[in-house]
Design a protein around this motif. Structure first.
Motif, PDB file in Angstrom:
ATOM      1  N   ASP A 164      -5.376  -9.390   4.691  1.00 27.29           N
ATOM      2  CA  ASP A 164      -5.945  -9.262   6.037  1.00 27.29           C
ATOM      3  C   ASP A 164      -5.640  -7.888   6.632  1.00 27.29           C
ATOM      4  N   VAL A 165      -4.398  -7.414   6.452  1.00 28.98           N
ATOM      5  CA  VAL A 165      -4.026  -6.105   6.982  1.00 28.98           C
ATOM      6  C   VAL A 165      -4.859  -5.015   6.317  1.00 28.98           C
ATOM      7  N   ALA A 166      -4.946  -5.066   4.983  1.00 34.26           N
ATOM      8  CA  ALA A 166      -5.697  -4.042   4.251  1.00 34.26           C
ATOM      9  C   ALA A 166      -7.166  -4.055   4.628  1.00 34.26           C
ATOM     10  N   ALA A 167      -7.763  -5.250   4.713  1.00 33.22           N
ATOM     11  CA  ALA A 167      -9.183  -5.346   5.064  1.00 33.22           C
ATOM     12  C   ALA A 167      -9.435  -4.820   6.473  1.00 33.22           C
ATOM     13  N   ARG A 168      -8.512  -5.126   7.397  1.00 34.89           N
ATOM     14  CA  ARG A 168      -8.668  -4.649   8.774  1.00 34.89           C
ATOM     15  C   ARG A 168      -8.580  -3.123   8.837  1.00 34.89           C
ATOM     16  N   ILE A 169      -7.677  -2.541   8.069  1.00 34.55           N
ATOM     17  CA  ILE A 169      -7.544  -1.082   8.058  1.00 34.55           C
ATOM     18  C   ILE A 169      -8.809  -0.438   7.491  1.00 34.55           C
ATOM     19  N   ILE A 170      -9.323  -0.971   6.374  1.00 32.46           N
ATOM     20  CA  ILE A 170     -10.516  -0.404   5.741  1.00 32.46           C
ATOM     21  C   ILE A 170     -11.711  -0.493   6.674  1.00 32.46           C
ATOM     22  N   GLU A 171     -11.885  -1.639   7.324  1.00 33.00           N
ATOM     23  CA  GLU A 171     -13.024  -1.823   8.223  1.00 33.00           C
ATOM     24  C   GLU A 171     -12.939  -0.864   9.408  1.00 33.00           C
ATOM     25  N   THR A 172     -11.757  -0.675   9.942  1.00 32.30           N
ATOM     26  CA  THR A 172     -11.599   0.227  11.092  1.00 32.30           C
ATOM     27  C   THR A 172     -11.771   1.681  10.676  1.00 32.30           C
ATOM     28  N   MET A 173     -11.237   2.039   9.519  1.00 29.70           N
ATOM     29  CA  MET A 173     -11.339   3.427   9.044  1.00 29.70           C
ATOM     30  C   MET A 173     -12.789   3.846   8.809  1.00 29.70           C
ATOM     31  N   ARG A 174     -13.639   2.910   8.394  1.00 29.78           N
ATOM     32  CA  ARG A 174     -15.003   3.272   8.027  1.00 29.78           C
ATOM     33  C   ARG A 174     -15.900   3.461   9.247  1.00 29.78           C
TER      34      ARG A 174
ATOM     35  N   PHE B 110     -15.391   8.510   7.212  1.00 31.07           N
ATOM     36  CA  PHE B 110     -14.508   8.468   6.066  1.00 31.07           C
ATOM     37  C   PHE B 110     -14.022   7.040   5.898  1.00 31.07           C
ATOM     38  N   GLY B 111     -13.407   6.773   4.783  1.00 28.49           N
ATOM     39  CA  GLY B 111     -12.930   5.425   4.519  1.00 28.49           C
ATOM     40  C   GLY B 111     -11.509   5.466   3.995  1.00 28.49           C
ATOM     41  N   ALA B 112     -11.085   4.363   3.420  1.00 27.06           N
ATOM     42  CA  ALA B 112      -9.716   4.278   2.912  1.00 27.06           C
ATOM     43  C   ALA B 112      -9.694   3.422   1.660  1.00 27.06           C
ATOM     44  N   SER B 113      -8.947   3.888   0.668  1.00 24.81           N
ATOM     45  CA  SER B 113      -8.620   3.090  -0.510  1.00 24.81           C
ATOM     46  C   SER B 113      -7.144   2.723  -0.418  1.00 24.81           C
ATOM     47  N   ILE B 114      -6.822   1.484  -0.769  1.00 27.85           N
ATOM     48  CA  ILE B 114      -5.457   0.992  -0.559  1.00 27.85           C
ATOM     49  C   ILE B 114      -4.960   0.311  -1.828  1.00 27.85           C
ATOM     50  N   GLY B 115      -3.752   0.672  -2.235  1.00 22.63           N
ATOM     51  CA  GLY B 115      -3.058  -0.009  -3.316  1.00 22.63           C
ATOM     52  C   GLY B 115      -1.881  -0.794  -2.749  1.00 22.63           C
ATOM     53  N   ILE B 116      -1.720  -2.031  -3.191  1.00 17.70           N
ATOM     54  CA  ILE B 116      -0.703  -2.918  -2.619  1.00 17.70           C
ATOM     55  C   ILE B 116       0.220  -3.414  -3.720  1.00 17.70           C
ATOM     56  N   ALA B 117       1.520  -3.330  -3.461  1.00 19.50           N
ATOM     57  CA  ALA B 117       2.530  -3.927  -4.337  1.00 19.50           C
ATOM     58  C   ALA B 117       3.530  -4.656  -3.443  1.00 19.50           C
ATOM     59  N   TYR B 118       3.995  -5.812  -3.883  1.00 22.03           N
ATOM     60  CA  TYR B 118       4.895  -6.603  -3.045  1.00 22.03           C
ATOM     61  C   TYR B 118       5.871  -7.379  -3.926  1.00 22.03           C
ATOM     62  N   SER B 119       6.916  -7.866  -3.283  1.00 20.45           N
ATOM     63  CA  SER B 119       7.887  -8.715  -3.973  1.00 20.45           C
ATOM     64  C   SER B 119       8.621  -9.554  -2.939  1.00 20.45           C
ATOM     65  N   ASN B 120       8.814 -10.832  -3.267  1.00 17.48           N
ATOM     66  CA  ASN B 120       9.634 -11.708  -2.431  1.00 17.48           C
ATOM     67  C   ASN B 120      11.081 -11.743  -2.905  1.00 17.48           C
ATOM     68  N   ASP B 121      11.345 -11.016  -3.978  1.00 17.09           N
ATOM     69  CA  ASP B 121      12.687 -10.982  -4.560  1.00 17.09           C
ATOM     70  C   ASP B 121      13.574 -10.072  -3.722  1.00 17.09           C
ATOM     71  N   ARG B 122      14.657 -10.584  -3.250  1.00 11.25           N
ATOM     72  CA  ARG B 122      15.560  -9.772  -2.426  1.00 11.25           C
ATOM     73  C   ARG B 122      16.238  -8.670  -3.232  1.00 11.25           C
ATOM     74  N   LEU B 123      16.189  -8.758  -4.550  1.00  8.00           N
ATOM     75  CA  LEU B 123      16.782  -7.719  -5.401  1.00  8.00           C
ATOM     76  C   LEU B 123      15.727  -6.739  -5.889  1.00  8.00           C
ATOM     77  N   ALA B 124      14.525  -6.788  -5.328  1.00  6.50           N
ATOM     78  CA  ALA B 124      13.447  -5.903  -5.773  1.00  6.50           C
ATOM     79  C   ALA B 124      13.814  -4.441  -5.546  1.00  6.50           C
ATOM     80  N   ASP B 125      13.259  -3.589  -6.391  1.00  2.34           N
ATOM     81  CA  ASP B 125      13.474  -2.144  -6.269  1.00  2.34           C
ATOM     82  C   ASP B 125      12.297  -1.547  -5.501  1.00  2.34           C
ATOM     83  N   PRO B 126      12.488  -1.143  -4.239  1.00  2.00           N
ATOM     84  CA  PRO B 126      11.362  -0.621  -3.445  1.00  2.00           C
ATOM     85  C   PRO B 126      10.727   0.618  -4.063  1.00  2.00           C
TER      86      PRO B 126
END
Length: 715
Positions: free
Chosen positions: A384-394, A406-422
């Motif tokens: 939802d966040v990414a779609a909202r940003i793309i729609e507003t940017m365009r 102009f527009g925006a391309s977005i790459g997303i990576a996530y983890s729910n692991d508290r030991l994840a390496d940011p």
């Protein structure tokens, strides 16, 4: 004791915040150097300290040693003039740094000799470099003003006086000792026919607090008329006093002098811009981007470290969105850096408005941004966040009367692991961004483990393309074009193909995006043009005629200042070559390089065609400004002609507009005989598409040209 501890704590915090290293020297050999003192010099906690002053002096810059000894002596004696001094000292890594030493003798013996000296050292290397740079800039500007004979003034309206430099007094023939008061010297010199207009303009501009330029005449002592140009800036200073600063110069001399003064004006404007950038940079923290106000890459890394420093039990999941603006470079190149800066600020505002106060947005360079957000749920919220940003940017943004998209391309990576390496997540988001751009841009993609191998393949393809250019593997293919009424061959579009040693012939969809990323797209354009001209010469030698060829020209090549020089070396017969410009490149306004290159094309009788017309945002005014010879209607508008009345009306309108402007129309994407029949009826001039001829290499194109010749001879 508690009060003492509080004061000591405040003192320690103040020193740490000031980034100053503390030292404490006792003449009995007891020394103390803080961790920051060591860090300034690149020393670790266990690195040895020079045991004697003589040994320490070896690390002091040779030109500063005598000065340092003198300052230390005066400091030890309690001389208040030497409480602070600066010198250069060799860093542990080998380079020299500037240190500002603040010290004082706090304990003496009965004879007044120093027993204990204490103080702080601060690394002022960056400040010294900035001061030196600003001093050099000031010298150059003073020299520029002297050479150009520009007069500078500053008027204080509250005091009723104006301060003029020597050049200003010379222009207006005012003696050095004469005081300049508002309402006399300058106003008296104004030409009677200009006085009312000029004074009214000055009054209006002062009320609006805006910079303005004015041209007017003055009467010299000998009765002659002199022409003056003035640039002025009203402003309110920090004391609330209304003032105006500006420059005046005499433009009565010939064209050469006027051009020189214009160059000096440009230098002065560049100086103002540079000073403004310096002011902004000085006011912003080292952790923030000077333009958008967003945190920078350094702050992002610090925030990542902060997340990792939180106890595991208190951590939350984390998600990273890597954002890259689409078509930003085109706006920057075409409308100027000020437009680009405005777009970056607009994008930064969108990102701020799209996240929660607890989330983090940073500009990490160029047109790239990163969002660091708390995440502990499903991917829906991230989508939802990414779609909202793309729609507003365009959404279109207006800048100085120009519609910028102009527009925006977005790459997303996530983890729910508290030991994840940011940091690993940041790399993964970068890979996901790469995939989003390759899949058409203006979209978002989540990181997948398979994405990493795709990125490796893309890098491998980039390396292969660079080797392919060295091995001359880029070749032209030709798609013939036909007269809509007679079906005679009228020309051919020259298309790039890659003769890959392993995969065979590759179309542009496989390598042009890679060529753009590698910065060799202009080189591909040049190769196709040169090889196509050579093929035309070969056909001519065979007695075959192809009236005209058209080649694609990228935005990068159109912005190449060396384009004209390269074209002048080619044997291009007038009227035989056209350059196809994408409508997305064709804007209502081009910069100076583009305008110069377009004029060169016209001078060399190289035609200008607008490719993919109807899919971009060009205006009729833009068409009038560019004056192309041909429009190519995009295949998307041709595809549904047989069944769509609306499409037929739209295409007919484009043809009628082009005809009224004396512009030829080519229709792309002609797949069926019905397409051809309808376009002929609508008045289209030239047809191109798979239904008539597919792109072919030199040999197969030669066969088709021979067939045409035989048919013409038989008829």
């Amino acid at each position: 004791m508690a009060d003492l501890a509080i004061r000591e704590s405040r003192w320690n915090h103040a020193l740490v915040s000031s980034a100053s290293g503390v030292w404490d020297q006792r003449m009995n050999g007891d020394y103390y150097y803080s961790d920051i003192w060591r860090r300034i010099r690149g020393l670790g906690p266990n690195d040895p300290i020079p045991p004697t002053t003589e040994i320490w002096l070896e690390s002091v810059h040779p030109h500063d040693r005598e000065h340092v000894l003198h300052c230390i002596e005066r400091q030890n004696s309690g001389d208040p003039a030497y409480l602070t001094f600066q010198y250069r000292e060799r860093h542990h890594d080998g380079h020299y740094i500037w240190i500002e030493c603040r010290g004082a003798c706090i304990e003496t013996d009965d004879q007044g000799r120093a027993l204990r000296i204490t103080g702080t050292d601060t690394d002022v290397t960056a400040r010294k470099a900035q001061e030196e740079w600003q001093e050099g800039l000031s010298r150059r500007l003073r020299l520029a003003l002297d050479i150009s004979r520009i007069g500078v003034f500053e008027t204080d309206f509250d005091a009723g006086i104006s301060v003029w430099d020597d050049a200003m007094r010379h222009i207006f023939e005012v003696d050095e000792e004469d005081e300049i008061r508002i309402g006399d010297r300058w106003e008296e010199k104004l030409h009677p026919d200009d006085r009312e207009r000029v004074l009214a303009n000055v009054t209006r501009r002062i009320e609006m607090r805006e910079t303005f330029t004015d041209d007017y005449r003055i009467i010299a002592r000998d009765g002659s008329t002199r022409y003056i140009r003035a640039n002025s800036l009203p402003y309110v200073d920090h004391d609330g006093r209304l003032k105006m600063i500006g420059v005046n110069w005499d433009v009565t001399e010939d064209r050469r002098l006027r051009e020189e003064l214009e160059r000096q004006k440009a230098l002065a404007e560049a100086r103002n811009e540079e000073l403004e950038r310096t002011r902004i940079a000085a006011e912003h923290s080292a952790l923030h981007d000077y333009l958008t106000g967003l945190p920078n890459r350094r702050f992002l890394e610090q925030r990542i470290d902060d997340w990792r420093a939180v106890p595991e039990a208190e951590r939350h999941g984390i998600a990273i969105l890597h954002i890259d603006l689409d078509r930003f470079k085109q706006i920057n190149d075409t409308l100027g850096h000020s437009a680009g800066d405005a777009m970056l600020k607009h994008a930064a505002k969108i990102l701020r408005d799209s996240i929660r106060p607890s989330d983090f947005a940073a500009r990490i360079g160029g047109d790239e941004f990163v969002l660091l957000v708390a995440h502990s749920g499903t991917t829906t919220a991230l989508s939802d966040v990414a779609a909202r940003i793309i729609e507003t940017m365009r959404q279109p943004v207006w800048y100085n009367g120009h519609e910028c998209r102009f527009g925006a391309s977005i790459g997303i990576a996530y983890s729910n692991d508290r030991l994840a390496d940011p940091r690993q997540l940041l790399q993964n988001a970068d890979i996901a961004l790469y995939n989003a751009k390759n899949l058409g841009r203006n979209r978002y993609e989540f990181y997948k483990p398979s994405s990493r191998s795709m990125l490796v393949d893309a890098h491998r393809l980039s390396d292969q393309l660079l080797r392919g250019l060295e091995r001359d593997e880029i070749i032209p293919y030709y798609q013939l074009q036909f007269d809509a009424r007679t079906r005679d061959i009228t020309g051919a579009e020259c298309l790039a193909r890659w003769q890959h040693p392993e995969h065979g012939i590759l179309g542009p969809d496989r390598f042009l995006a890679v060529a753009e990323d590698c910065g060799v797209i202009a080189q591909v354009d040049r190769i196709i043009l040169e090889k196509s001209l050579a093929d035309v010469a070969r056909w001519k030698a065979l007695g075959l005629d192809i009236p005209k060829i058209s080649v694609n020209v990228s935005a990068r090549r159109l912005n190449d200042p060396d384009l004209a020089q390269g074209l002048s070396k080619l044997d291009i017969k007038p009227g035989t070559v056209s350059f196809e410009l994408l409508e997305s490149v064709f804007l209502d306004r081009q910069d100076e390089v583009v305008r110069t290159n377009l004029e060169t094309l016209r001078r060399l009788s190289i035609g200008i065609e607008i490719d993919d017309f109807g899919t971009g945002h060009a205006s009729i005014v833009g068409l009038l400004n560019l004056k192309p010879g041909t429009l190519k209607i995009d295949r998307q508008l041709i595809e549904h002609l047989p069944e769509s009345q609306e499409q037929r009306v739209l295409v007919m309108s484009i043809i009628q507009i082009a005809r009224s402007l004396k512009i030829k129309v080519v229709a792309e994407g002609v797949e069926t005989e019905e397409h051809a029949r309808i376009l002929k009826r609508l008045g289209c001039d030239v047809l191109q598409g798979y239904g008539l001829a597919r792109p072919t290499d030199f040999e197969r194109t030669t066969i088709r040209l021979r067939e045409q010749r035989k048919s013409a001879q038989a008829g």
